[in-house]
Structure formats: structure tokens, C-alpha cells
Design an enzyme around this catalytic site. Sequence first.
Site, PDB file in Angstrom:
ATOM      1  N   HIS A  24       0.818  -1.232   0.000  1.00 10.47           N
ATOM      2  CA  HIS A  24       0.000   0.000   0.000  1.00 10.47           C
ATOM      3  C   HIS A  24       0.847   1.276   0.000  1.00 10.47           C
ATOM      4  O   HIS A  24       0.644   2.204   0.778  1.00 10.47           O
ATOM      5  CB  HIS A  24      -1.101  -0.011   1.070  1.00 10.47           C
ATOM      6  CG  HIS A  24      -0.694  -0.126   2.527  1.00 10.47           C
ATOM      7  ND1 HIS A  24       0.332   0.582   3.085  1.00 10.47           N
ATOM      8  CD2 HIS A  24      -1.243  -0.833   3.538  1.00 10.47           C
ATOM      9  CE1 HIS A  24       0.416   0.296   4.365  1.00 10.47           C
ATOM     10  NE2 HIS A  24      -0.521  -0.567   4.663  1.00 10.47           N
ATOM     11  N   HIS A  78      -6.627  -8.644  13.989  1.00 11.67           N
ATOM     12  CA  HIS A  78      -6.537  -7.396  13.210  1.00 11.67           C
ATOM     13  C   HIS A  78      -7.232  -7.644  11.872  1.00 11.67           C
ATOM     14  O   HIS A  78      -7.001  -8.686  11.247  1.00 11.67           O
ATOM     15  CB  HIS A  78      -5.055  -7.066  13.018  1.00 11.67           C
ATOM     16  CG  HIS A  78      -4.765  -5.826  12.252  1.00 11.67           C
ATOM     17  ND1 HIS A  78      -5.593  -4.725  12.231  1.00 11.67           N
ATOM     18  CD2 HIS A  78      -3.693  -5.484  11.464  1.00 11.67           C
ATOM     19  CE1 HIS A  78      -5.051  -3.788  11.486  1.00 11.67           C
ATOM     20  NE2 HIS A  78      -3.914  -4.220  11.006  1.00 11.67           N
ATOM     21  N   GLU A  80      -7.090  -5.754   9.001  1.00  9.53           N
ATOM     22  CA  GLU A  80      -6.550  -5.203   7.747  1.00  9.53           C
ATOM     23  C   GLU A  80      -6.440  -6.343   6.722  1.00  9.53           C
ATOM     24  O   GLU A  80      -6.118  -7.490   7.079  1.00  9.53           O
ATOM     25  CB  GLU A  80      -5.194  -4.519   7.994  1.00  9.53           C
ATOM     26  CG  GLU A  80      -4.798  -3.646   6.816  1.00  9.53           C
ATOM     27  CD  GLU A  80      -3.671  -2.656   7.094  1.00  9.53           C
ATOM     28  OE1 GLU A  80      -3.132  -2.629   8.212  1.00  9.53           O
ATOM     29  OE2 GLU A  80      -3.341  -1.900   6.149  1.00  9.53           O
ATOM     30  N   ASP A  82      -4.409  -7.527   4.666  1.00  5.91           N
ATOM     31  CA  ASP A  82      -3.248  -8.420   4.545  1.00  5.91           C
ATOM     32  C   ASP A  82      -3.348  -9.596   5.520  1.00  5.91           C
ATOM     33  O   ASP A  82      -2.635 -10.594   5.354  1.00  5.91           O
ATOM     34  CB  ASP A  82      -1.915  -7.674   4.710  1.00  5.91           C
ATOM     35  CG  ASP A  82      -1.843  -6.795   5.941  1.00  5.91           C
ATOM     36  OD1 ASP A  82      -2.876  -6.255   6.351  1.00  5.91           O
ATOM     37  OD2 ASP A  82      -0.737  -6.647   6.497  1.00  5.91           O
ATOM     38  N   HIS A 145      -2.380  -0.987  15.236  1.00  9.45           N
ATOM     39  CA  HIS A 145      -2.392   0.368  14.728  1.00  9.45           C
ATOM     40  C   HIS A 145      -3.734   0.729  14.101  1.00  9.45           C
ATOM     41  O   HIS A 145      -3.854   1.794  13.482  1.00  9.45           O
ATOM     42  CB  HIS A 145      -1.258   0.545  13.699  1.00  9.45           C
ATOM     43  CG  HIS A 145      -1.460  -0.239  12.424  1.00  9.45           C
ATOM     44  ND1 HIS A 145      -1.508   0.373  11.186  1.00  9.45           N
ATOM     45  CD2 HIS A 145      -1.672  -1.552  12.182  1.00  9.45           C
ATOM     46  CE1 HIS A 145      -1.705  -0.523  10.246  1.00  9.45           C
ATOM     47  NE2 HIS A 145      -1.806  -1.695  10.819  1.00  9.45           N
ATOM     48  N   ASP A 164       0.443  -6.853  14.083  1.00  9.65           N
ATOM     49  CA  ASP A 164       1.458  -6.079  13.356  1.00  9.65           C
ATOM     50  C   ASP A 164       2.641  -5.651  14.231  1.00  9.65           C
ATOM     51  O   ASP A 164       3.762  -5.488  13.727  1.00  9.65           O
ATOM     52  CB  ASP A 164       0.824  -4.816  12.761  1.00  9.65           C
ATOM     53  CG  ASP A 164       0.120  -5.074  11.443  1.00  9.65           C
ATOM     54  OD1 ASP A 164       0.494  -6.028  10.747  1.00  9.65           O
ATOM     55  OD2 ASP A 164      -0.804  -4.321  11.121  1.00  9.65           O
ATOM     56  N   TYR A 196      10.041  -0.661   9.538  1.00  9.45           N
ATOM     57  CA  TYR A 196       8.630  -1.003   9.785  1.00  9.45           C
ATOM     58  C   TYR A 196       8.022  -0.032  10.797  1.00  9.45           C
ATOM     59  O   TYR A 196       6.938   0.506  10.608  1.00  9.45           O
ATOM     60  CB  TYR A 196       8.587  -2.440  10.300  1.00  9.45           C
ATOM     61  CG  TYR A 196       7.219  -3.038  10.463  1.00  9.45           C
ATOM     62  CD1 TYR A 196       6.645  -3.782   9.438  1.00  9.45           C
ATOM     63  CD2 TYR A 196       6.521  -2.901  11.646  1.00  9.45           C
ATOM     64  CE1 TYR A 196       5.397  -4.359   9.600  1.00  9.45           C
ATOM     65  CE2 TYR A 196       5.273  -3.467  11.818  1.00  9.45           C
ATOM     66  CZ  TYR A 196       4.720  -4.202  10.782  1.00  9.45           C
ATOM     67  OH  TYR A 196       3.477  -4.760  10.955  1.00  9.45           O
ATOM     68  N   HIS A 229       3.916 -10.350  10.712  1.00  8.68           N
ATOM     69  CA  HIS A 229       4.843 -10.181   9.584  1.00  8.68           C
ATOM     70  C   HIS A 229       6.259 -10.517  10.044  1.00  8.68           C
ATOM     71  O   HIS A 229       6.679 -10.106  11.135  1.00  8.68           O
ATOM     72  CB  HIS A 229       4.883  -8.725   9.103  1.00  8.68           C
ATOM     73  CG  HIS A 229       3.606  -8.220   8.506  1.00  8.68           C
ATOM     74  ND1 HIS A 229       3.124  -8.661   7.301  1.00  8.68           N
ATOM     75  CD2 HIS A 229       2.717  -7.297   8.962  1.00  8.68           C
ATOM     76  CE1 HIS A 229       1.991  -8.021   7.025  1.00  8.68           C
ATOM     77  NE2 HIS A 229       1.717  -7.201   8.021  1.00  8.68           N
TER      78      HIS A 229
HETATM   79 FE1  FEO Z   1      -2.129  -3.564   9.748  1.00 10.28          FE
HETATM   80 FE2  FEO Z   1      -0.207  -6.074   8.547  1.00 10.28          FE
HETATM   81  O1  FEO Z   1      -1.703  -5.039   8.695  1.00 10.28           O
END
Ligand code: FEO
Length: 405
Positions: A24, A78, A80, A82, A145, A164, A196, A229
Site C-alpha cells: 500500500h 486485526h 486489515e 493483509d 495500529h 502487526d 517497519y 509479519h
Molecule cells: Fe495492519 Fe499487517 O496489517
Amino acid sequence: MKTVEIKPNIYWVGAIDWAVRDFHGYVTPNGTTYNNYLIMDDEVTLVDTVKYDFKRVTIENIKSICDPSKIKNVVINHIEPDHASGLAKIMSIAPDATIYITSKGKKGLDRHFDTSNWNFKIVKTGDTLKTGKYTLTFLETPMLHWPDSMMTYVNEAKLLFSQDAFGQHLATSSRFDDDFIECASQFELDHAVVDYYANILMPFGQLIKRKIDEVQKLGLEIDMIAPDHGLIWRKEPDKILQTYIDLADGKADLSVAIIYDTMWHSTELMTLPLVQGIKDEGIDCKVIKLRATPMSVAITQFWKSRGCLIGSPTLNNILYPSVAEYLTHLRGLRPKNRIMGAFGSYGWGGGAVRDAYEEFKRMKLEVVEPGIQVNYKPSQEDEDTCYEFAREFARKVKEYHSTFE
Ligand code: FEO
């Protein structure tokens, strides 16, 4: 890549995205991973899902351990995409599973999916889920976040699924920090952590500190931190906690980043005496041209350095567009504990340097004023002025940096 047992009967079943280079808008030259975890207990529990494009990878990974239809609980830390865009596929295979999620997370999922036939259990900090041998304790982390965010702690395994937080965008065949350091290097890992943090978590430093404090006050012993991640922290989980506290406290190198753009090289020419002046004060300096550098790289370099000089030509009486874009992006990240100055060339009416200082003040950053403007191309006298300004700026950077020691 095959599944990895990270704790007894708890498996990494995620996917490695070796190819992603634009996350993104954030460049990921080293790719990333979408981690998720399968707890093989009396109640089979999946912690986080995966990006939609990689749903088959995770499902095949789960299949190598058990029949995915046996999944009884899905924890969504989370929402999001991903991590959660693969959820519909998981729910189509395990339709009776119950999703454990925060109330804000549920509202978000309702906007992304038809959730009318899904079972939900809304959880708050301190709520638990007993899967059999293991007990999962949920910890809300709003705005860390996203508003929906939470973490999940596995009591008996002393394992924190941190979503994250504490992640890194690193595609690697290593799953653990110590493996990676052996195969690659500590430097690469440290850089990935800061990169990051700077691009994703910089606005949330104080929140991070409060949350780490809350975790410590709860007396949770943490033996391993498994983010969504990158690498899992098993060698020194305390170290990454301390790194985050340091970053939130504004830790930076005693160095200066010169971040600029240029139209006809005049602003660029100003960087040469600036670098020399900073170097002659004994401070390291890096120079980044914005149109030649991805935004996220320039953000990371800013964050690593205590001081930053922004260079912009004046175009139509205001900042050059790439510099304006950069400063707008930076303001959104709510940087703290950095000292700034500005420089640039102009033709007939200035404006860029003035606008840069206005932006620094909106961000409530320290400034060294008034910066330097030169008409058209820097003369020898202008270069001398740049050099002296750089020396003064470097001295102020040292002085300011010492307040953090
Ligand atoms: Fe906030 Fe890895 O997504």
C-alpha cells in the site's frame, strides 16, 4: 514453505510473499510474510488468517496438520486485508467456527464480508478462551495500529501473538530471529525493525509504551513474540520490547538526513557545502533526493537521524510538489524528537523555505531558523553561507541529541 512448530502443538501456517514490492505505497524490497498460527488443542484454533492471494498456501499448510473443517475457533487480532481478506475462504471450510474479535473488529468485518451466517464472540482485555491444554487471553490494543487491533497471549506457552506490532517486512526462509541473524545479519534485522516502525507505527509511540507497560503490569511472562509479519522473536523477546520503548522515546542516531528535490540542480548544489559543514562537525550525513527515492525509504532515513534538512526549490511561490508530498506524509506520521532546518533556491519570489518551516512548526518539531534561500544558482558566497549554516545546524543537533542521553 512447510509449517513450523513454534511451541508444542502450535504451528506457523502462514505464507511468504517473496514478490511484493509495494505494500500500500510502502516499498518492500525484501518482500514480507503473512503469519498465522494453528493451535492443535482439544479445540483447534486458528490465530489470524491471511491475505486473500495466499489463502491456498495457508489452507494447504493447515491440511498438512489437520482437516481444516475441524477448526473450532478463529481469532482475528486485526482486520486489515493483509491478514483478514482470506477469512471468507476459511469460514467456507469451517462454517461452524466461532470468530473471537473486538467489537470494532466485528464492525469492520461487517463492512467487508457478508457475516450474517458467521458465529462471533466479542472479546475485551482480560477475556479468555480455553482451547484445552492452552488458555488464550485477549488484550485489546486499539490504534495499534487500527481501532480493531488486539493481541492474544497463550498463558501456558508464554507466547504473545502480537499482530502487526514487532513485525518486519522480510520474506525469508527463516522463521525465527536467531535463525535469520545466523543466515543473514543482525544489521538487516535491526534495519527491518526500524523501517517497519518508522512507516507504520511512528504515530503510536506513546500508545506502544503504555501498552508494553500494561503487559508488564499484568505480569505476563513472555517467552516468545509471534507477529503477523516477518520473524518470530524467540531468542530475546525482551530486546524487541526494549527496542520499541527506545523508538517510542525518540531514540535516533547522532546524524543528519538531507532530504531534497531539485528542478535545475541549484537546490542540489546547495547540498554539497551542507554535507561538508555537517561532516566537519563530526556528524554523519546522508543525502536523499526525493524523486529518486521511494517515500518510505526517505521516511526511514528521517527517523533514523536526529536532525533533518529539507531542501526545496520554490515553484509558483510554494514548495516543490515532491517535497510538499513528503512533508504531508511525514506530518501524518506525527514525528517527534527531531530537529529541522530548510534550504532551497528560488527565481523571483521565494516561498519554499518559509512553507517548510511552517510545516515543521505544525509538526511541533524543533527548528533551526531561518534556513537558507539562494537566488537562482548558489554563488561562492552562498556556498560559504550554506557551509556555515550546516556547521551551526550540526552543533544544534549535537546539543539537542545530548538531551536524550
Ligand atoms: Fe495492519 Fe499487517 O496489517
